[in-house]
Design a protein around this motif. Structure first.
Motif, mmCIF file in Angstrom:
data_model
loop_
_atom_site.group_PDB
_atom_site.id
_atom_site.type_symbol
_atom_site.label_atom_id
_atom_site.label_comp_id
_atom_site.label_asym_id
_atom_site.label_seq_id
_atom_site.Cartn_x
_atom_site.Cartn_y
_atom_site.Cartn_z
ATOM 1 N N UNK A 28 0.829 -1.206 0.000
ATOM 2 C CA UNK A 28 0.000 0.000 0.000
ATOM 3 C C UNK A 28 0.866 1.259 0.000
ATOM 4 N N UNK A 29 1.945 1.236 0.759
ATOM 5 C CA UNK A 29 2.803 2.425 0.790
ATOM 6 C C UNK A 29 3.567 2.618 -0.513
ATOM 7 N N UNK A 30 4.214 1.582 -1.005
ATOM 8 C CA UNK A 30 5.042 1.780 -2.198
ATOM 9 C C UNK A 30 4.212 2.124 -3.432
ATOM 10 N N UNK A 31 2.938 1.769 -3.443
ATOM 11 C CA UNK A 31 2.082 2.143 -4.566
ATOM 12 C C UNK A 31 1.926 3.658 -4.675
ATOM 13 N N UNK A 35 8.081 7.337 -8.418
ATOM 14 C CA UNK A 35 9.258 6.742 -9.053
ATOM 15 C C UNK A 35 9.190 5.214 -8.896
ATOM 16 N N UNK A 36 8.850 4.536 -9.973
ATOM 17 C CA UNK A 36 8.673 3.082 -9.921
ATOM 18 C C UNK A 36 9.936 2.346 -9.494
ATOM 19 N N UNK A 37 11.107 2.933 -9.718
ATOM 20 C CA UNK A 37 12.364 2.305 -9.298
ATOM 21 C C UNK A 37 12.530 2.299 -7.776
ATOM 22 N N UNK A 38 11.722 3.085 -7.075
ATOM 23 C CA UNK A 38 11.795 3.139 -5.609
ATOM 24 C C UNK A 38 10.674 2.342 -4.944
ATOM 25 N N UNK A 39 9.902 1.642 -5.732
ATOM 26 C CA UNK A 39 8.832 0.796 -5.193
ATOM 27 C C UNK A 39 9.447 -0.548 -4.787
ATOM 28 N N UNK A 40 10.137 -0.534 -3.668
ATOM 29 C CA UNK A 40 10.932 -1.685 -3.243
ATOM 30 C C UNK A 40 10.425 -2.252 -1.929
ATOM 31 N N UNK A 41 10.339 -3.577 -1.879
ATOM 32 C CA UNK A 41 9.931 -4.301 -0.672
ATOM 33 C C UNK A 41 10.821 -5.527 -0.542
ATOM 34 N N UNK A 56 10.346 -7.126 7.339
ATOM 35 C CA UNK A 56 9.773 -6.594 6.115
ATOM 36 C C UNK A 56 10.226 -5.146 6.006
ATOM 37 N N UNK A 57 10.902 -4.838 4.899
ATOM 38 C CA UNK A 57 11.385 -3.490 4.635
ATOM 39 C C UNK A 57 10.698 -2.954 3.391
ATOM 40 N N UNK A 58 10.367 -1.676 3.411
ATOM 41 C CA UNK A 58 9.897 -1.039 2.186
ATOM 42 C C UNK A 58 10.407 0.389 2.127
ATOM 43 N N UNK A 59 10.655 0.831 0.891
ATOM 44 C CA UNK A 59 11.065 2.215 0.701
ATOM 45 C C UNK A 59 9.912 3.090 1.150
#
Length: 118
Positions: A28-31, A35-41, A56-59
């Protein structure tokens, strides 16, 4: 990466809630990140000694607005949301573990640590 054998003995509903809430929150957060390159989990389930560690890590582009030891929900309907991390915390405590939440250098980290069930 997940070492599934560490979860033997946990109730299936607890596993579903634990992983479902953790992953749903990260997705939900990365959506929201343009910048699609920063949509990291990343998700890791490993052991350290006699403990199982779920991380669990997310940008993250937001600042955390903490209420006690949990971030406040970012959803508009605050009355009916904000239960995912509370549920994760409850499950960790149920299995004699704990949770930590951290935000550093734009990385949100959820860690859940509990004794390995034999």
């Amino acid at each position: 990466m997940a070492e599934g054998s560490l979860l033997v003995g946990m109730d299936i509903m607890d596993l579903t809630s634990l992983f479902g809430n953790a992953i749903d929150n990260a997705i939900e957060h990365v959506q929201k990140i343009e910048d699609k390159d920063k949509r990291l989990i990343t998700l890791k389930l490993t052991s350290k000694g006699k403990m199982a560690v779920l991380r669990v890590d997310n940008y993250c582009i937001d600042e955390l607005d903490m209420v006690g030891d949990l971030p406040r929900t970012s959803k508009r309907d605050k009355e009916n949301h904000g239960y995912g991390l509370k549920s994760i915390q409850y499950i960790a405590k149920k299995y004699n573990g704990n949770t930590t939440i951290n935000l550093e250098d734009n990385w949100f980290t959820l860690s859940v640590v509990f004794p390995i069930i034999k």
